[in-house]
Design an enzyme around this catalytic site. Structure first.
Site, PDB file in Angstrom:
ATOM      1  N   LYS A   1     107.564  92.372  42.178  1.00 18.18           N
ATOM      2  CA  LYS A   1     106.624  92.677  41.089  1.00 18.18           C
ATOM      3  C   LYS A   1     105.599  93.691  41.584  1.00 18.18           C
ATOM      4  O   LYS A   1     104.721  93.373  42.379  1.00 18.18           O
ATOM      5  CB  LYS A   1     105.886  91.421  40.617  1.00 18.18           C
ATOM      6  CG  LYS A   1     105.137  91.704  39.301  1.00 18.18           C
ATOM      7  CD  LYS A   1     104.131  90.645  38.953  1.00 18.18           C
ATOM      8  CE  LYS A   1     102.774  90.891  39.561  1.00 18.18           C
ATOM      9  NZ  LYS A   1     102.148  92.188  39.187  1.00 18.18           N
TER      10      LYS A   1
ATOM     11  N   GLU B   1      99.582  89.584  53.275  1.00 13.54           N
ATOM     12  CA  GLU B   1      98.891  90.773  53.813  1.00 13.54           C
ATOM     13  C   GLU B   1      97.676  90.991  52.921  1.00 13.54           C
ATOM     14  O   GLU B   1      97.815  91.426  51.779  1.00 13.54           O
ATOM     15  CB  GLU B   1      99.806  92.002  53.725  1.00 13.54           C
ATOM     16  CG  GLU B   1     101.060  91.921  54.546  1.00 13.54           C
ATOM     17  CD  GLU B   1     100.821  92.005  56.033  1.00 13.54           C
ATOM     18  OE1 GLU B   1      99.710  92.393  56.446  1.00 13.54           O
ATOM     19  OE2 GLU B   1     101.740  91.658  56.785  1.00 13.54           O
TER      20      GLU B   1
ATOM     21  N   GLY C   1      97.835  91.907  48.781  1.00 17.03           N
ATOM     22  CA  GLY C   1      96.789  92.064  47.776  1.00 17.03           C
ATOM     23  C   GLY C   1      95.495  91.460  48.284  1.00 17.03           C
ATOM     24  O   GLY C   1      95.294  91.309  49.487  1.00 17.03           O
TER      25      GLY C   1
ATOM     26  N   CYS D   1      93.562  98.866  52.636  1.00 15.78           N
ATOM     27  CA  CYS D   1      93.177  97.576  53.219  1.00 15.78           C
ATOM     28  C   CYS D   1      92.606  97.748  54.619  1.00 15.78           C
ATOM     29  O   CYS D   1      91.721  97.023  55.040  1.00 15.78           O
ATOM     30  CB  CYS D   1      94.374  96.644  53.255  1.00 15.78           C
ATOM     31  SG  CYS D   1      95.797  97.400  54.048  1.00 15.78           S
TER      32      CYS D   1
ATOM     33  N   GLU E   1      84.661  93.448  50.868  1.00 16.49           N
ATOM     34  CA  GLU E   1      85.579  94.576  50.741  1.00 16.49           C
ATOM     35  C   GLU E   1      85.300  95.311  49.437  1.00 16.49           C
ATOM     36  O   GLU E   1      85.423  94.736  48.362  1.00 16.49           O
ATOM     37  CB  GLU E   1      87.026  94.062  50.751  1.00 16.49           C
ATOM     38  CG  GLU E   1      88.037  95.180  50.830  1.00 16.49           C
ATOM     39  CD  GLU E   1      89.474  94.683  50.721  1.00 16.49           C
ATOM     40  OE1 GLU E   1      89.727  93.758  49.941  1.00 16.49           O
ATOM     41  OE2 GLU E   1      90.342  95.252  51.412  1.00 16.49           O
TER      42      GLU E   1
HETATM   43  P1  NAD Z   1      95.248  91.873  43.692  1.00 18.71           P
HETATM   44  O1  NAD Z   1      95.218  90.692  44.572  1.00 18.71           O
HETATM   45  O2  NAD Z   1      94.375  91.904  42.497  1.00 18.71           O
HETATM   46  O3  NAD Z   1      96.718  92.132  43.138  1.00 18.71           O
HETATM   47  C1  NAD Z   1      97.830  92.314  43.997  1.00 18.71           C
HETATM   48  C2  NAD Z   1      99.078  91.942  43.252  1.00 18.71           C
HETATM   49  O4  NAD Z   1      98.992  90.552  42.946  1.00 18.71           O
HETATM   50  C3  NAD Z   1      99.300  92.658  41.925  1.00 18.71           C
HETATM   51  O5  NAD Z   1     100.683  92.884  41.759  1.00 18.71           O
HETATM   52  C4  NAD Z   1      98.816  91.638  40.906  1.00 18.71           C
HETATM   53  O6  NAD Z   1      99.448  91.763  39.651  1.00 18.71           O
HETATM   54  C5  NAD Z   1      99.214  90.333  41.569  1.00 18.71           C
HETATM   55  N1  NAD Z   1      98.422  89.176  41.174  1.00 18.71           N
HETATM   56  C6  NAD Z   1      97.119  89.149  40.788  1.00 18.71           C
HETATM   57  N2  NAD Z   1      96.745  87.879  40.504  1.00 18.71           N
HETATM   58  C7  NAD Z   1      97.831  87.095  40.720  1.00 18.71           C
HETATM   59  C8  NAD Z   1      98.083  85.705  40.617  1.00 18.71           C
HETATM   60  N3  NAD Z   1      97.136  84.851  40.220  1.00 18.71           N
HETATM   61  N4  NAD Z   1      99.315  85.240  40.924  1.00 18.71           N
HETATM   62  C9  NAD Z   1     100.280  86.090  41.345  1.00 18.71           C
HETATM   63  N5  NAD Z   1     100.110  87.418  41.449  1.00 18.71           N
HETATM   64  C10 NAD Z   1      98.900  87.918  41.154  1.00 18.71           C
HETATM   65  O7  NAD Z   1      94.987  93.126  44.641  1.00 18.71           O
HETATM   66  P2  NAD Z   1      94.919  94.655  44.226  1.00 18.71           P
HETATM   67  O8  NAD Z   1      93.600  94.876  43.577  1.00 18.71           O
HETATM   68  O9  NAD Z   1      96.161  95.085  43.529  1.00 18.71           O
HETATM   69  O10 NAD Z   1      94.965  95.339  45.664  1.00 18.71           O
HETATM   70  C11 NAD Z   1      93.855  95.457  46.456  1.00 18.71           C
HETATM   71  C12 NAD Z   1      93.836  94.401  47.548  1.00 18.71           C
HETATM   72  O11 NAD Z   1      95.047  94.436  48.284  1.00 18.71           O
HETATM   73  C13 NAD Z   1      92.742  94.666  48.543  1.00 18.71           C
HETATM   74  O12 NAD Z   1      92.078  93.463  48.861  1.00 18.71           O
HETATM   75  C14 NAD Z   1      93.493  95.188  49.760  1.00 18.71           C
HETATM   76  O13 NAD Z   1      92.832  94.992  50.971  1.00 18.71           O
HETATM   77  C15 NAD Z   1      94.772  94.442  49.676  1.00 18.71           C
HETATM   78  N6  NAD Z   1      95.833  95.130  50.419  1.00 18.71           N
HETATM   79  C16 NAD Z   1      96.233  94.619  51.623  1.00 18.71           C
HETATM   80  C17 NAD Z   1      97.213  95.286  52.365  1.00 18.71           C
HETATM   81  C18 NAD Z   1      97.644  94.758  53.707  1.00 18.71           C
HETATM   82  O14 NAD Z   1      98.642  95.229  54.207  1.00 18.71           O
HETATM   83  N7  NAD Z   1      96.943  93.821  54.318  1.00 18.71           N
HETATM   84  C19 NAD Z   1      97.790  96.456  51.862  1.00 18.71           C
HETATM   85  C20 NAD Z   1      97.361  96.942  50.640  1.00 18.71           C
HETATM   86  C21 NAD Z   1      96.384  96.260  49.920  1.00 18.71           C
END
Ligand code: NAD
Length: 489
Positions: free
Chosen positions: A174, A250, A227, A284, A385
């Protein structure tokens, strides 16, 4: 404008509800595409298709060499379509074209790396204190749900799909609801290569409904998530409360980039700016906390400010653009709210902090590169963050203090250290509680090395040999070589 469908069980389909979502160019607000907006029901269809594909052995029973060959072909197709994919990535998430081109090439490289590794998965034989031939074999986990964020859409899809497929798993991926387009192009590539139906499913939809189904569904054997930390905690809880599916996470970071007075000054200035503002700071591992030794602090800030005008804002497709818009207006609101928090906490705004002026910016989600000095480690802009182009500069006096500030965070993803003293570099890196570190550089990421965090930046590792471990079960097999009957009664 293109109307996309999502990919379930080898077919391109609309959502059951027929709902769609408009995808906007974050630099101009123009409509780029529509995609299906799935819900739990669509996810259930995808999970069932994956379950059947796994249980029938459509993928895991192929030879490792065949899986490798598929992965190499995916990489080749990505390279052939690199221009289209990079431009689409720019229009969907706003990053500059040069960064998108890099991501596309890196995504192909990731598939190539795991194509190579597919044929090198092996177990071992073990001497045990009995007459047995005992061995350990590695097996795929099964149906893997994979949820990715919006900042590196194609690259994150590659980091998830490539090791999972190399190990013989089947996948339901997804993408973020904000940036699904390159993942849907990847679905077209996979379809043309005739991977068996159900082996890869790419389903677009929001986190709350579609994403949560992946976390709670008992037909899913593993969930891999990239995320935010709060979302990651929810997913881990849902996974535990459903079928205790395997989880790898991650998550976020608030990463220290530490500059000592004995660093190569000019290289450190460039490293600080690149660490903070590459990909609009939506990274991230961004070096969003810059720790600078007191004796060079003022000179260092002055040197950064001189270079800030070189970070040209604009549409990612415009030549010379170094920083694009933020991914959405809602995300820009969040970043701007943090800028206000920084001001009200008493930090000194030395550049940026506002939207750029001019016709070309008026419909996009642009924010200027922003630097705060006089930041103390307790301030929210030093602890939380922000995930945008906001750099918090903190002064330190001693090496011990630098390490203490660096580690004073709930996160532990990445860190940078700038010094020409190799002994100090080794000593400092050794004390930093983070999974990814750079000395005299910031950001380079290699498919060969494990990516992941300490503390609340997650658990598990992606990439490298470690990445494939996350997609393998471990089984012991004991073959009795002694024909004497068991005498237990
Ligand atoms: P997010 O957590 O809002 O969303 C990430 C993904 O999770 C999206 O596909 C979203 O639709 C899904 N999602 C959201 N709520 C959910 C739920 N309740 N159940 C299941 N899926 C759900 O994050 P974002 O705003 O898309 O991305 C930014 C974040 O991602 C930042 O905190 C960043 O640090 C992190 N990130 C980490 C890495 C890493 O490798 N550590 C890499 C990239 C981004």
């Amino acid at each position: 404008m293109q109307n996309y469908q999502m990919y379930i069980n080898g077919q391109f389909v609309s959502s059951v509800s027929k709902k769609t979502r408009e995808i906007l160019d974050p630099a101009s607000g123009e409509k780029v595409a529509t995609v299906p907006e799935s819900n739990a029901q669509d996810m259930q269809l995808a999970i069932s298709a994956a379950r059947v594909a796994f249980d029938k052995g459509l993928w895991r029973k192929t030879t490792a060499a065949d899986r490798a060959s598929f992965l190499f072909k995916i990489a080749q197709a990505i390279r052939l379509n690199a221009k289209m994919l990079a431009e689409l990535e720019v229009k969907n998430c706003g990053k500059p074209l040069s960064e998108a081109e890099f991501d596309v090439a890196d995504a192909a490289g990731c598939f190539e790396y795991y194509a190579g590794l597919a044929t090198k998965i092996h177990g071992e034989t073990v001497q045990v204190p009995a007459n047995f031939m005992s061995m350990v074999v590695r097996e795929p986990i099964g149906v893997c749900a994979q949820i990715i964020p919006w900042n590196f859409p194609l690259l994150m899809a590659a980091w998830k799909l490539a090791p999972a497929l190399a190990a013989g798993n089947v996948c339901v991926l997804k993408p973020s609801e904000l940036t699904p387009l390159t993942a849907l192009e990847l679905a077209k590539i996979i379809h043309q290569l005739e991977l068996p139906a159900g082996v890869v499913n790419i389903v677009t939809g929001p986190g709350a409904e579609a994403g949560e189904e992946l976390a709670i569904n008992t037909n899913v054997d593993k969930i891999a998530f990239t995320g935010g930390t709060l979302t990651g905690k929810k997913i881990a809880t849902m996974a535990a409360n459903s079928n205790l599916k395997r989880v790898s996470l991650e998550l976020g970071g608030k990463n220290p980039n530490i500059v000592f007075a004995d660093a190569d000054f000019d290289a450190a200035v460039d490293g600080a700016l690149f660490g903070a503002f590459a990909n609009q700071g939506e990274v991230c591992s961004a070096g969003s906390r810059l720790l600078v030794e007191e004796s060079i602090h003022d000179k260092f800030v002055e040197a950064m400010l001189k270079k800030i005008p070189n970070i040209k804002l604009g549409h990612g497709l415009k030549t010379g653009t170094k920083m694009g818009p933020l991914v959405s207006s809602a995300h820009r609101d969040k970043v701007e709210a943090y800028i206000q928090i920084g001001i009200s906490e008493g930090a000194k705004l030395v550049c940026g902090g506002k939207r750029p002026e001019g016709e070309e910016f008026k419909n996009g989600n642009f924010v200027e590169p922003t630097i705060f000095t006089n930041v103390t480690p307790q301030m929210r802009i030093a602890r939380e963050e922000i995930f945008g182009p906001v750099l918090s500069v903190i002064k330190f006096k001693t090496e011990e203090e630098a390490v203490q500030i660096a580690n004073d965070t709930i996160y532990g993803l990445a860190a940078g250290v700038w010094t020409q003293n190799v002994t100090r570099a080794t000593r400092v890196v050794g004390q930093i509680r983070a999974g990814i570190t750079w000395v005299n550089h910031y950001h380079p990421t290699f498919n060969e090395l494990p990516w992941g965090g300490y503390k609340q930046s997650g658990h598990g590792r992606e990439l490298g040999m470690y990445g494939i471990e996350e997609y393998l079960e471990t089984k012991q097999i004991n073959i009795n070589l002694d024909t004497t009957p068991i005498a237990w009664y």
